[in-house]
Design an enzyme around this catalytic site. Structure first.
Site, short mmCIF file in Angstrom:
data_model
loop_
_atom_site.label_atom_id
_atom_site.label_comp_id
_atom_site.label_asym_id
_atom_site.label_seq_id
_atom_site.Cartn_x
_atom_site.Cartn_y
_atom_site.Cartn_z
N CYS A 115 29.86 40.20 51.64
CA CYS A 115 29.45 38.90 51.07
C CYS A 115 29.25 37.85 52.16
O CYS A 115 28.69 36.78 51.91
CB CYS A 115 30.51 38.39 50.10
SG CYS A 115 30.69 39.45 48.69
N HIS A 255 31.79 30.63 49.24
CA HIS A 255 31.34 31.87 48.59
C HIS A 255 31.85 31.83 47.15
O HIS A 255 33.00 31.48 46.90
CB HIS A 255 31.91 33.07 49.34
CG HIS A 255 31.64 34.37 48.67
ND1 HIS A 255 30.40 34.71 48.20
CD2 HIS A 255 32.47 35.42 48.36
CE1 HIS A 255 30.45 35.91 47.65
NE2 HIS A 255 31.70 36.36 47.73
N ASN A 285 29.02 36.38 41.16
CA ASN A 285 29.09 36.64 42.59
C ASN A 285 27.82 37.39 43.03
O ASN A 285 27.64 38.55 42.69
CB ASN A 285 30.34 37.49 42.87
CG ASN A 285 30.52 37.81 44.35
OD1 ASN A 285 29.61 37.60 45.16
ND2 ASN A 285 31.69 38.32 44.70
N1 ACO Z 1 38.15 42.15 30.82
C1 ACO Z 1 39.37 42.24 30.26
N2 ACO Z 1 40.44 42.65 30.94
C2 ACO Z 1 40.28 43.00 32.23
C3 ACO Z 1 39.04 42.95 32.87
C4 ACO Z 1 37.94 42.51 32.11
N3 ACO Z 1 36.71 42.38 32.63
N4 ACO Z 1 39.20 43.35 34.15
C5 ACO Z 1 40.49 43.65 34.31
N5 ACO Z 1 41.16 43.46 33.13
C6 ACO Z 1 42.57 43.64 32.86
C7 ACO Z 1 43.23 44.61 33.81
O1 ACO Z 1 43.07 45.94 33.36
C8 ACO Z 1 44.67 44.16 33.74
O2 ACO Z 1 45.23 44.68 32.57
P1 ACO Z 1 46.79 45.15 32.54
O3 ACO Z 1 47.58 43.91 32.86
O4 ACO Z 1 46.96 45.66 31.16
O5 ACO Z 1 46.89 46.21 33.61
C9 ACO Z 1 44.59 42.65 33.55
O6 ACO Z 1 43.24 42.40 33.08
C10 ACO Z 1 44.80 41.86 34.83
O7 ACO Z 1 44.00 42.44 35.85
P2 ACO Z 1 44.02 41.85 37.31
O8 ACO Z 1 43.16 42.70 38.17
O9 ACO Z 1 45.43 41.62 37.74
O10 ACO Z 1 43.33 40.41 37.07
P3 ACO Z 1 43.13 39.27 38.10
O11 ACO Z 1 43.68 38.02 37.53
O12 ACO Z 1 43.53 39.64 39.49
O13 ACO Z 1 41.55 39.09 38.10
C11 ACO Z 1 39.68 39.60 39.50
C12 ACO Z 1 40.74 40.15 38.54
C13 ACO Z 1 38.82 38.65 38.72
C14 ACO Z 1 38.85 40.75 40.01
C15 ACO Z 1 40.37 38.88 40.67
O14 ACO Z 1 41.38 39.70 41.19
C16 ACO Z 1 39.42 38.52 41.79
O15 ACO Z 1 38.54 37.70 41.63
N6 ACO Z 1 39.64 39.08 42.99
C17 ACO Z 1 38.93 38.70 44.20
C18 ACO Z 1 37.54 39.17 44.23
C19 ACO Z 1 36.95 38.81 45.56
O16 ACO Z 1 37.22 37.80 46.15
N7 ACO Z 1 36.15 39.64 46.09
C20 ACO Z 1 35.67 39.37 47.44
C21 ACO Z 1 34.34 39.29 47.48
S1 ACO Z 1 33.61 40.22 46.19
C22 ACO Z 1 32.26 40.89 46.86
O17 ACO Z 1 32.09 40.72 47.96
C23 ACO Z 1 31.30 41.73 46.03
#
Ligand code: ACO
Length: 330
Positions: A115, A255, A285
């Site tokens: 990214c 970003h 994103n």
């Molecule tokens: N819809 C519903 N529930 C979901 C979804 C969804 N789309 N995705 C995950 N869940 C569930 C999971 O299964 C989990 O369920 P559980 O508690 O029963 O196990 C729960 O939601 C929590 O999941 P987490 O992964 O802990 O959720 P989090 O709050 O961390 O959010 C996210 C996930 C949005 C991906 C976040 O971690 C994030 O934004 N991370 C950083 C991403 C990033 O910066 N990437 C870098 C660049 S990306 C790139 O370059 C392409």
């Protein structure tokens, strides 16, 4: 001292809008979850046969940036594209853009930095200008992430979108321009976000997508924490390098990966959210394209004036991250 100045900006996104509600029909998710956890409401998805491949989007964004800069493509001497989703593994997206623009005098190549591709590309072009190797450079961030998305993985497919943004760089010896770009990488964490070779099934409602035989895997939670620390630290270092305080910043353009990451970084830097540009709500994103799209929108909305300090901060696969401080040009 010669440095690059941003003489024009441009951006574009595909026509097709994929809302959170649409995604409810593809994976087990909800508008409420996506909005609360990420800030995203909708994203743009390229359709095949619509001239919406990565190089098509890059070309459209570039034409707008060139028009604003008042520079014709034949005068370009460099085209650098930050992308992880070029149309093909080779030739580069940049060479396809060069052909489309008829920019016959430009040297053209891609930069792969997750990214962070746009800021890495900006760094390369800015240095080429500083050393006199370039006088008119086109820097692009362009992606078609929908082509490598695993549409069966709800933890990633809800985050991603397609689009492109571009800037034209020309030399300046004045106070304006790109004051510096600080970059960092750490390959030890490559496996927090990577592509793997396995085709995912394209859902029926997205049958206009042309998929590629590789997909994307991400450890969201760990990335989230790394992103907040890396973005805040590198932004603080870039500001300190120039004796610019966070209160001097007119606009931070981060970003757009997650609104909670953006808010956490802004808080750490003591930059109020009304000085932070976000469009993650509309595009999700778009990887290398998030910063140049946001920069172009902010510019065209009249949010930037000559002499304003603009802070660009990025983070992505690699891991890679970076920050750039720009003194906005008239
Ligand atoms: N819809 C519903 N529930 C979901 C979804 C969804 N789309 N995705 C995950 N869940 C569930 C999971 O299964 C989990 O369920 P559980 O508690 O029963 O196990 C729960 O939601 C929590 O999941 P987490 O992964 O802990 O959720 P989090 O709050 O961390 O959010 C996210 C996930 C949005 C991906 C976040 O971690 C994030 O934004 N991370 C950083 C991403 C990033 O910066 N990437 C870098 C660049 S990306 C790139 O370059 C392409």
């Amino acid at each position: 001292m010669i440095k690059g100045r941003i003489a024009g900006t441009g951006s574009t996104t595909p026509k097709r809008i994929l809302t959170n509600k649409d995604l409810e029909n593809i994976v087990d998710t909800s508008d409420e979850w996506i909005t609360r956890r990420t800030g995203i409401k909708e994203r743009r998805i390229s359709s095949s046969g619509q001239d919406e491949n990565t190089s098509d989007l890059a070309t459209k964004a570039s034409l707008k940036a060139l028009e604003m800069a008042g520079i014709s493509p034949e005068d370009l001497d460099m085209i650098v594209v930050g992308t992880v989703t070029p149309d093909r593994q080779f030739p580069s997206a940049a060479c396809l853009v060069q052909k489309a623009l008829k920019a016959s005098k430009a040297v053209a190549f891609d930069v792969s930095a997750g990214c962070s591709g746009f800021l890495y590309a900006l760094f390369v072009a800015d240095n080429a200008i500083a050393t006199g190797n370039s006088r008119k450079a086109l820097v692009i961030g362009a992606e078609r992430l929908s082509s490598i998305t695993n549409w069966e993985d709800r933890s990633t497919c809800v985050l991603l979108g397609d689009g492109a943004g571009a800037v034209v760089l020309t030399p300046t010896t004045g106070p304006d321009g790109i004051l510096s770009t600080h970059l960092q990488s750490d390959g030890n964490f490559w496996n927090l976000l990577y592509s793997y070779d396995e085709a995912s099934k394209i859902p029926e409602i997205l049958d206009t997508i042309e998929g590629k035989p590789f997909s994307l895997r991400m450890e969201g939670n760990r990335l989230f924490k790394k992103a907040v620390v890396c973005l805040s630290n590198i932004a603080a270092a870039a500001l300190e390098h120039h004796g610019v305080s966070s209160t001097d910043i007119r606009l931070m353009i981060p970003h757009q990966a997650n609104i909670r990451i953006i808010k956490a970084v802004a808080k750490k830097l003591c930059i109020p959210m009304d000085k932070v540009y976000t469009n993650i709500q509309r595009y999700g994103n778009t990887s290398s394209a998030t910063i140049p799209i946001a920069l172009d929108e902010a510019n065209r909305e009249g949010l930037l004036r000559a002499g304003d300090y603009v802070l660009l901060v990025t983070f992505g696969a690699g891991l890679t991250w970076g920050a750039s401080v720009v003194n906005w040009s008239s």
